[in-house]
Design an enzyme around this catalytic site. Structure first.
Site, PDB file in Angstrom:
ATOM      1  N   GLN A 164       0.887  -1.161   0.000  1.00  0.00           N
ATOM      2  CA  GLN A 164       0.000   0.000   0.000  1.00  0.00           C
ATOM      3  C   GLN A 164       0.925   1.211   0.000  1.00  0.00           C
ATOM      4  OE1 GLN A 164      -3.159   0.956  -0.273  1.00  0.00           O
ATOM      5  NE2 GLN A 164      -2.563   3.063   0.163  1.00  0.00           N
ATOM      6  N   GLN A 166       0.231   4.580  -1.087  1.00  0.00           N
ATOM      7  CA  GLN A 166      -0.288   5.899  -0.766  1.00  0.00           C
ATOM      8  C   GLN A 166      -0.324   6.077   0.757  1.00  0.00           C
ATOM      9  OE1 GLN A 166      -4.455   6.795  -1.646  1.00  0.00           O
ATOM     10  NE2 GLN A 166      -3.870   8.694  -2.606  1.00  0.00           N
ATOM     11  N   GLY A 293     -10.729   0.825   2.435  1.00  0.00           N
ATOM     12  CA  GLY A 293     -11.838   0.249   1.686  1.00  0.00           C
ATOM     13  C   GLY A 293     -11.315  -0.261   0.348  1.00  0.00           C
ATOM     14  N   GLY A 294     -10.636   0.634  -0.333  1.00  0.00           N
ATOM     15  CA  GLY A 294     -10.074   0.255  -1.619  1.00  0.00           C
ATOM     16  C   GLY A 294      -8.886   1.132  -1.924  1.00  0.00           C
ATOM     17  N   MET A 295      -8.081   0.692  -2.867  1.00  0.00           N
ATOM     18  CA  MET A 295      -6.964   1.524  -3.326  1.00  0.00           C
ATOM     19  C   MET A 295      -6.944   1.424  -4.841  1.00  0.00           C
ATOM     20  SD  MET A 295      -4.537   3.591  -2.698  1.00  0.00           S
ATOM     21  CE  MET A 295      -3.651   4.351  -4.055  1.00  0.00           C
ATOM     22  N   GLU A 296      -6.938   2.605  -5.466  1.00  0.00           N
ATOM     23  CA  GLU A 296      -7.153   2.703  -6.912  1.00  0.00           C
ATOM     24  C   GLU A 296      -5.914   2.358  -7.720  1.00  0.00           C
ATOM     25  OE1 GLU A 296      -7.177   5.204  -4.682  1.00  0.00           O
ATOM     26  OE2 GLU A 296      -6.248   7.029  -5.468  1.00  0.00           O
ATOM     27  N   ASN A 297      -5.178   1.335  -7.366  1.00  0.00           N
ATOM     28  CA  ASN A 297      -3.987   0.988  -8.134  1.00  0.00           C
ATOM     29  C   ASN A 297      -4.389   0.764  -9.592  1.00  0.00           C
ATOM     30  OD1 ASN A 297      -2.260   1.096  -5.836  1.00  0.00           O
ATOM     31  ND2 ASN A 297      -3.140  -0.853  -5.174  1.00  0.00           N
ATOM     32  N   HIS A 320     -16.226   4.138  -6.775  1.00  0.00           N
ATOM     33  CA  HIS A 320     -15.234   5.103  -6.320  1.00  0.00           C
ATOM     34  C   HIS A 320     -13.849   4.787  -6.901  1.00  0.00           C
ATOM     35  CE1 HIS A 320     -13.481   7.969  -3.355  1.00  0.00           C
ATOM     36  NE2 HIS A 320     -12.435   7.169  -3.482  1.00  0.00           N
ATOM     37  N   GLU A 321     -13.425   3.549  -6.730  1.00  0.00           N
ATOM     38  CA  GLU A 321     -12.076   3.196  -7.197  1.00  0.00           C
ATOM     39  C   GLU A 321     -11.981   3.271  -8.721  1.00  0.00           C
ATOM     40  OE1 GLU A 321     -10.067   3.333  -4.899  1.00  0.00           O
ATOM     41  OE2 GLU A 321     -11.440   2.996  -3.226  1.00  0.00           O
ATOM     42  N   HIS A 324     -11.475   6.792  -9.970  1.00  0.00           N
ATOM     43  CA  HIS A 324     -10.091   7.248  -9.876  1.00  0.00           C
ATOM     44  C   HIS A 324      -9.311   7.014 -11.177  1.00  0.00           C
ATOM     45  CE1 HIS A 324      -9.308   8.794  -5.908  1.00  0.00           C
ATOM     46  NE2 HIS A 324      -9.796   7.736  -5.288  1.00  0.00           N
ATOM     47  N   GLU A 343      -9.639  13.187  -4.394  1.00  0.00           N
ATOM     48  CA  GLU A 343     -10.761  12.542  -3.691  1.00  0.00           C
ATOM     49  C   GLU A 343     -12.093  13.267  -3.832  1.00  0.00           C
ATOM     50  OE1 GLU A 343     -10.632   9.646  -2.961  1.00  0.00           O
ATOM     51  OE2 GLU A 343      -8.509   9.199  -2.684  1.00  0.00           O
ATOM     52  N   ASP A 398      -0.779  11.273   5.939  1.00  0.00           N
ATOM     53  CA  ASP A 398      -1.919  10.451   6.349  1.00  0.00           C
ATOM     54  C   ASP A 398      -2.875  11.229   7.265  1.00  0.00           C
ATOM     55  OD1 ASP A 398      -0.958   8.403   4.813  1.00  0.00           O
ATOM     56  OD2 ASP A 398      -0.273   7.145   6.478  1.00  0.00           O
ATOM     57  N   TYR A 406     -12.626  14.470   0.691  1.00  0.00           N
ATOM     58  CA  TYR A 406     -13.620  13.630   0.017  1.00  0.00           C
ATOM     59  C   TYR A 406     -14.974  14.350  -0.112  1.00  0.00           C
ATOM     60  CZ  TYR A 406     -10.478   9.618   0.773  1.00  0.00           C
ATOM     61  OH  TYR A 406      -9.416   8.766   0.775  1.00  0.00           O
ATOM     62  N   ARG A 580      -9.834  -2.923   8.643  1.00  0.00           N
ATOM     63  CA  ARG A 580     -10.136  -1.719   7.867  1.00  0.00           C
ATOM     64  C   ARG A 580     -10.218  -0.527   8.815  1.00  0.00           C
ATOM     65  NH1 ARG A 580     -15.446  -1.002   4.002  1.00  0.00           N
ATOM     66  NH2 ARG A 580     -14.951   1.106   3.251  1.00  0.00           N
ATOM     67  N   LYS A 582     -11.270   2.512   8.711  1.00  0.00           N
ATOM     68  CA  LYS A 582     -12.530   3.244   8.819  1.00  0.00           C
ATOM     69  C   LYS A 582     -13.417   2.648   9.926  1.00  0.00           C
ATOM     70  CE  LYS A 582     -16.807   3.762   6.239  1.00  0.00           C
ATOM     71  NZ  LYS A 582     -17.558   3.489   5.015  1.00  0.00           N
TER      72      LYS A 582
END
Ligand code: ZN
Length: 628
Positions: A164, A166, A293-297, A320-321, A324, A343, A398, A406, A580, A582
């Site tokens: 990860q 970011q 939740g997700g990462m837009e790789n 969402h992802e 991106h 975001e 972070d 967002y 997670r 969140k």
């Protein structure tokens, strides 16, 4: 900013060491901005391409290999060294090459580590050098890599690892210019056990032979925070010609079912904002310790399994992802203070995709929930953190991951849409993505594009949107839109009437409720409910046992706020199996409010901590003031 200061450079030259000794100097290069989270001297030298070659050593929890950086001088300062970002890496040796074929031993220094930024790696660049090869290994506690034991996977038989990057964790597994203002292409070769599959944010061939030796190419230039790798016992299931899902074999069918609308979403987004430019769109479902939740790789979104609810109710995260791929991966924030450009745009796009695929009522509900989350967040934050163009100098980027970039960002765009009309605003957005495609931009660059291409064309309408207030002030302007949902109004009314005893629980018409309505119902109840009311809800709707992670989380928060003991075991199970951030951060925060709660939290955390991702560990350590 190109002057690091001549005497600093000569000092660096003096204490350069040959590559086979690994000395430390006390001096970190000065941070000259605009990106205060990278030591890279990008005004002098830029990395254009990276060739990576690793062995994945699960037993040692180490990636070991080489990174070859193709570099280009961009200033006249021919004596400028190459300064890279690293964090917690073992740099074994550095070599340089003029012709790209033969390498000579190079000289480098590694600065003392800064807790947030890591250690600058300064490499002497001989005249004409075009490539730098770095032999290095990561350390088991790299902040951007999580190593999972077989017991932490669904299959329980093989280990798993994923990265990860970011915001600034790429430097903990690759020595590079770790600033989103620099884009690179990359190739990689990854060697691992033959029963495991490696995947990356690059071209992945779903039919590649499983032989433990995998090659990747990412031909579009991307910022460092989008470089990603995962290795595990993975299966693939296609969803359409160009979309599909990777997951552990026991999860892949459920995931494919849940994400079956992905192709529809890609098409809806293309209709709105132009072609999808990354060829394939695949998703990777990670084990539950994934901290986000997700990462837009790019080409391969990483997702938490907690959104597999069985009814597609949480797939806004996929929207969402996917969004991106336009807002973020195509047009990227140049520094982390411009994060809202990624975001805010993405949340706005996510709701437009939801509207196109699932209809306006659902998009309205999501927007109303978003506004509520934003208002809650604004109630907690200091003024300085409520600003879109937030100042993060000297802080961990972070810290900027709040609802502000967002939801406040999305609300700003909604204000523009409502003021200028959807047709005009859609045209503007589409040309914005085309204009800045594959670039990284600052807030100032966005604002001048906005002015030239929307505001100045309609000055009468522009006067209605307080742009400066949106970007530079805390809170939201008085004229901000207030998204609402008629369905929610009804849910609110029911919540009030049930709570006053006017409607029995059996008459609450929940069978047709969406997850969003459930969440709104629970959030509409007062924070304090007596035990009888809590038990009544739980018995009627089995909330403690809910398999929907969002509903379960909301209910468990209420259970802690009201000391509802029948849910405590589920709190423990939830925190022990899901990483997670969140979800776990608010639960731990709530527990930490009382001495008994804190003791309970410490008991859970002691066991769960080794299973959490380093990013989640850093967060919860702080919440619980953990000191081992
Ligand atoms: Zn996002």
């Amino acid at each position: 900013m190109k002057n690091i200061g001549l005497h600093l450079i000569s000092f660096l030259l003096l204490c350069m060491v040959t590559s086979d000794s690994n000395s430390q100097t006390q001096v970190s290069p000065q941070l000259t901005g605009p990106d205060f989270h990278s030591y890279a001297n990008v005004a002098d030298v830029r990395v254009k391409h990276i060739d990576l070659d690793w062995q994945v050593l699960f037993a040692q929890k180490v990636l070991k290999g080489t990174a070859i950086l193709t570099v280009e001088r961009v200033s006249r300062n021919t004596r400028a060294p190459l300064i890279l970002d690293t964090k917690n890496l073992n740099v074994e040796k550095v070599e340089t090459s003029v012709n790209g074929r033969t390498y000579r031993p190079g000289k480098f220094t590694l600065a003392t580590e800064d807790k947030i930024l890591g250690s600058a790696l300064t490499i002497l660049l001989p005249v004409g050098a075009t490539r730098v090869r770095i032999h290095y290994a990561t350390r088991p506690n790299a902040s951007g890599v999580q190593w999972l034991d077989p017991s932490q996977t669904s299959g329980k038989k093989t280990p798993f690892m994923f990265t990860q990057s970011q915001a600034i964790h790429a430097r903990s597994w690759i020595p590079l210019q770790d600033t989103p203002s620099v884009r690179v292409t990359y190739n990689a070769r990854v060697r691992t056990a033959p029963n495991l599959l490696a995947v990356m944010s690059a071209a992945n061939d779903p039919n590649t032979p499983r032989d433990g030796d995998y090659s990747f190419a990412m031909s579009q230039p991307i910022p460092s925070y989008l470089i990603a790798l995962a290795v595990g016992d993975l299966s693939f299931k296609p969803l359409s010609q160009r979309t599909g899902v990777y997951a552990e074999p026991s999860v892949v069918d459920r995931a494919a079912q849940e994400f079956s609308d992905t192709e529809k979403m890609v098409q809806a987004t293309e209709r709105l904002y132009g072609p999808y430019r990354w060829e394939r769109y695949d998703m990777l479902v990670l084990p539950p310790s994934f901290p986000f939740g997700g990462m837009e790789n790019p080409r391969l979104t990483f997702l938490t399994p907690t959104i597999i609810a069985g009814d597609k109710s949480l797939v806004s995260l996929v929207a969402h992802e996917l969004a991106h791929s336009w807002s973020g991966n195509l047009v990227t924030n140049a520094t982390w203070r411009d994060f809202w450009l990624n975001e805010g745009f993405t949340v706005y796009l996510e709701r437009r995709i939801q509207e196109a695929v699932y209809g306006k009522p659902r998009a309205n509900m999501e927007a109303a929930l978003g506004l509520r989350d934003l208002q809650d967040e604004l109630g907690r934050l200091e003024d300085r953190d409520e600003i879109l163009h937030v100042d993060l100098k000297g802080r961990d980027p972070d810290d900027g991951f709040t609802d502000v970039p967002y939801e406040k960002g999305a609300l700003f765009l909604l204000h523009l849409e409502q003021t200028f009309g959807r047709e005009r605003f859609d045209q503007f957005l589409r040309s914005y993505f085309d204009h800045f495609a594959f670039k990284s931009i600052t807030t100032e660059e966005f604002l001048s594009y906005l002015k030239a291409n929307l505001l100045d064309k309609h000055p009468d309408l522009a006067a209605k949107v307080p742009i400066d207030e949106w970007i530079n002030n805390a809170g939201t302007p008085a004229s901000a839109p207030k998204p609402s949902s008629p369905a929610f109004a009804q849910v609110e009314l029911l919540a009030q009437r049930w709570q006053r005893g006017e409607v029995p629980v059996a008459q609450i018409p929940v069978t047709a409720w969406s997850t969003q309505e459930w969440l709104h119902f629970l959030k509409s109840l007062p924070e304090k409910l007596d035990q009888k009311k809590m038990a009544e809800l739980d018995q009627a709707f089995k909330l403690t046992q809910s398999g929907n992670s969002e509903i379960a989380f909301q209910w468990l928060m209420m259970s802690l706020q009201n000391a509802y003991e029948p849910a405590f075991q589920r709190v423990e199970d939830f925190l022990s199996t899901i990483g997670r951030r969140k979800f776990i951060k608010p639960l731990y925060e709530e527990l930490a409010k009382s001495p008994e709660g804190r003791a309970f939290a410490m008991k859970i955390y002691r066991r769960a901590r080794p299973t959490y991702h380093p990013i989640a560990v850093a967060t919860i350590d702080e919440v619980l003031k953990w000191n081992g």
